[in-house]
Design an enzyme around this catalytic site. Sequence first.
Site, short mmCIF file in Angstrom:
data_model
loop_
_atom_site.label_atom_id
_atom_site.label_comp_id
_atom_site.label_asym_id
_atom_site.label_seq_id
_atom_site.Cartn_x
_atom_site.Cartn_y
_atom_site.Cartn_z
CE LYS A 17 0.96 0.96 4.51
NZ LYS A 17 1.69 2.17 4.99
N PRO A 103 8.91 -3.99 -0.30
CG PRO A 103 9.69 -1.92 -1.04
CD PRO A 103 8.52 -2.84 -1.14
N GLY A 107 7.58 0.96 4.73
CA GLY A 107 6.42 1.84 4.80
C GLY A 107 5.31 1.47 3.84
CG MET A 108 5.57 0.66 0.24
SD MET A 108 6.03 0.23 -1.45
CE MET A 108 4.40 -0.15 -2.17
N GLY A 110 4.26 -4.51 3.86
CA GLY A 110 4.52 -5.86 3.37
C GLY A 110 4.21 -6.93 4.41
CG ASP A 145 -0.60 -0.36 7.90
OD1 ASP A 145 -1.43 0.52 8.16
OD2 ASP A 145 0.62 -0.14 7.76
#
Length: 317
Positions: A17, A103, A107-108, A110, A145
């Site tokens: 995201k 990554p 900050g995405m 995972g 998240d």
Amino acid sequence: MTIAATDEAVHVRAPGKINVFMRVGALDADGYHDVATAYQAVSLYEDVRAWPDDDITVSFSGTVDTSDLPTDASNLAVRAAKLLARHAGVPGGVRLEIEKHVPIAGGMGGGSADAAATLVACDALWGTALPKEELHALAASLGADVPFALTGGTAIGTGRGDRLSPALATGSFHWVLAVAEFGLSTPAVYRELDRRRDAGLEEDWRSGADAASAASPTVDLAVLQALRAGDPRRLATALHNDLQSAALSLAPGLGRILDIGERNGALAGIVSGSGPTVAFLVDGADSAIELQVALSAARLTAVHVHGPVHGARVVLR
């Protein structure tokens, strides 16, 4: 999606995201912050394959270095499998093989995608057929998240980020990700934000219009309007992340990456979540290719993705 219990592997794919907007409230007494964020799921995926087994184990492969990832009970995917087994009264185990492309500590989300995909995979493998609401509640207990990785698309997250409401987004937005060769700890970035605020380094903090958002952060209306219009130029002017200054403080080199992208055709750049991945919004696929070339020439790893995409779901053979 739920299928009958099976002896074959179940393959689930879940997206990373980008936080296209993130406002962080004041530090609460419990050590957490209320946030208001606009999530967009993008086409960089984690692939989880689940086989029936006596124990619950996990192993990793993929395009990112997974050598430092824990494979014991502290791993979020293992925790997700154990949580579902305990909740549904499943006596068996699962062997998880996770192919990672998002990554790590970037900050995405995972790790959250791994957990969401594991919940869906185990639900299918074990035939537990949990209602969507129950899976969402389990996801929320694993991390802020994880529920969004379960649902995907575009959504507004409030509270810890786990209270979701869908946001209408038309068309497709193109992003180029500059992927750092290092990670940033999310708790460390939040601590740095608090330090900067206490030191008065966040100039607009608790002043003027931001006084209200300190107590109860909200997503700016301009973000919702840009998403609804499917207009990348409007969205570019509305991108915002309260954590960006803290991430730049801990990793000053991110500022150079932002400069390179914005000098080479990006409409805007933003640190995604707690970083250090930098997401550049562009106006289409051709612009994305040009920016990828420029970032690669600067010896940066660049990936072109689009969003919104669906959340964790079974990949049918």
